[in-house]
Design an enzyme around this catalytic site. Structure first.
Site: not given
Length: 511
Positions: A62, A123, A154, A185, A261, A444-445
């Site tokens: 969105s 990131h 991730d 991290r 990021r 939008d998707h």
């Protein structure tokens, strides 16, 4: 005076696909949508991947969708922006990178590369590190050191060795680079002011303090043996045979931090760059006067050069409407209110002149499958009253239901959500048509179009399916191959307003 409003109506999460199994959009009874689809010119739009500035094949969302719609141009997200720069050869011409490398070479200083060592793409991306190594080699640098942050969040929680192997192979192939430190991290990318964690990463990088190893793989094996996986690996120092660290960050060195990021890059960057840093004692010998490069703009508090500067989003649809003296309304319920305001305006909080906003509260329920209609009827009532009061020339509206209920992965409630939205859509569009106005009905998707995976489990994510676009203008023809960035130019076209040069999208209405 009677207004003939033009409205952009976004059915959030309303994608299209042929297969009806697990497809709430196809299974719902939606007489109004079907009527407009059959009666007026329609097409489908691409709402995912590079068409919205995301990597190829990545589903839209969105925030990205509304940003592209409002901007009337493809807004490249940082990952894609860097990927495209590498692909097009712009990366190796980047002046910020070249200055950092020239400075290191001319002053006989080291270049340190900081960043998350994975291809998670949230990131950072390891390919960006490889591109920097290639550039460093091309620029004739020899002292290039990598301070790798292990991911495990991730990407899979025990994948560090996969990325270390890739890095080792690239270093060998390119002919430059050595790993100086490795840390989970959890330490190097904290964002919650847990400075004890950041300090451990900092002291490894700046002072060579921490567990030491000659072999990069031993860092990981040792951690795994102690039940510590990638994200939580204690900041460790790689040493030469004589026990000396491969490298420490020293006064006047160059640093390029290749995370794109900002949120988890700020604290460690502040530790290295901020003169007034007081969050922990960095010690007398802490490295000073670094030539510090951030991949993107991290924060005002970080004293560094920025390689990929923020993209200017001037002349979004709201600004253009305001410049032309038109009154506009943004309306949605709570869940999608930031999208029709902040994101639609290119990341701007405040209203434009002549812009009004109506926020309808989303229902207070644990999950929206318990109330699939959400606040659609209240949104509809407020908007129909506004249309009948002849207040606005342009309307931007979002119905949240297909997306928010679709995230439950439950078919029946999502069908009910779409049926409620269809009823409201009919009332809104008919009110606009009664005034002699026009509506663009789109999404939008995707989301509600796939609620069951191939394994028969609930599917709660967005999809990469195309979205509909209907323009309620009889006799018009819509061109094929449209994208979300074409919606604002189409809205301006309906209002007889010329689109600005910044909008590279084009009206879907064929002339």
């Amino acid at each position: 005076m009677s207004k003939k409003p033009a409205a952009l109506i976004i059915l959030d999460g309303f994608g299209l696909r042929g297969e009806t199994v697990g497809n709430a959009v196809a299974q719902a009874k939606k007489p109004n949508f079907d009527r407009y689809w059959n009666e007026f010119p329609h097409q489908t739009l691409t709402a995912s991947g590079e068409a919205v500035g995301l990597p190829q094949g990545q589903m839209g969302n969105s925030e990205v969708g509304h940003l592209n719609i409002g901007a009337g141009r493809i807004v490249y997200q940082s990952l894609t922006r860097v990927n495209v720069a590498i692909r097009d050869g712009e990366f190796e011409k980047n002046e910020t990178f070249l200055e950092a490398m020239t400075y290191a070479k001319e002053n006989d200083k080291a270049l340190h590369l900081f960043g998350l060592l994975s291809d998670g793409g949230v990131h950072s991306h390891i390919q960006h590190l490889f591109a920097l190594l290639k550039l460093a080699k091309k620029e004739g640098l020899t002292k290039v050191y990598i301070h790798g942050f292990l991911d495990g969040r991730d990407v899979g929680q025990k994948t560090a060795k996969v990325y270390l192997k890739q890095l080792e192979e690239q270093i060998k192939e390119i002919g430059v680079g050595e790993v100086a430190t490795l840390s989970g991290r959890y330490y190097s990318m904290d964002r919650d002011k847990r400075w004890d964690r950041v300090e451990k990463a900092y002291r490894a990088m700046a002072y060579g303090e921490g567990p030491s190893y000659q072999n990069i793989y031993d860092v990981v094996d040792d951690s795994y043996e102690n039940g510590i996986y990638d994200e939580f690996v204690i900041p460790s120092v790689i040493t030469r045979e004589n026990g000396e660290p491969v490298a420490k960050v020293n006064d006047g060195d160059s640093v390029i931090f290749y995370n794109f990021r900002p949120d988890r890059a700020i604290q460690i960057s502040n530790t290295f760059t901020n003169e007034d840093f007081r969050s922990f004692d960095r010690g007398e010998a802490h490295p000073k006067n670094l030539h510090f490069v951030c991949f993107t703009h991290f924060s005002e508090t970080v004293d560094g050069y920025v390689a990929f500067k923020p993209v200017n989003l001037d002349n979004t649809v709201g600004e253009v409407l305001a410049q032309n003296g038109l009154k506009q309304l943004r309306i949605a319920e709570t869940e999608k209110y930031p999208h029709v305001t902040f994101f639609m305006s290119g990341g701007r909080e405040e209203e434009f002149p002549g812009e009004d906003r109506i926020l309808i509260n989303s229902p207070d329920v644990a999950t929206y499958d318990l109330k699939p209609e959400m606040s659609a009827y209240e949104v509809k009532d407020a908007l129909v009253a506004d249309i009948n009061a002849d207040k606005h020339d342009a309307i931007i509206l979002n119905f949240a239901n297909p997306d928010m209920v679709g995230h439950s992965g439950m078919l029946e409630p999502t069908i009910k959500a779409i049926e409620a939205v269809d009823e409201c859509l009919g009332a809104v569009v008919d009110a606009i048509l009664a005034k002699g106005g026009h509506a663009i009905i789109t999404a939008d998707h995707g989301n509600a179009d796939v609620l069951i995976t191939e394994e028969g489990k609930p599917h709660t994510a967005h999809t990469t399916n195309p979205v509909p676009v209907i323009v309620t203008k009889k006799g018009a023809t819509l061109r094929e191959g449209g994208i979300l960035a074409d919606l604002s130019p189409t809205l301006l076209d309906l209002l007889g307003v010329e689109k600005p040069k910044e909008m590279t999208g084009t009206s879907l209405i064929q002339k």
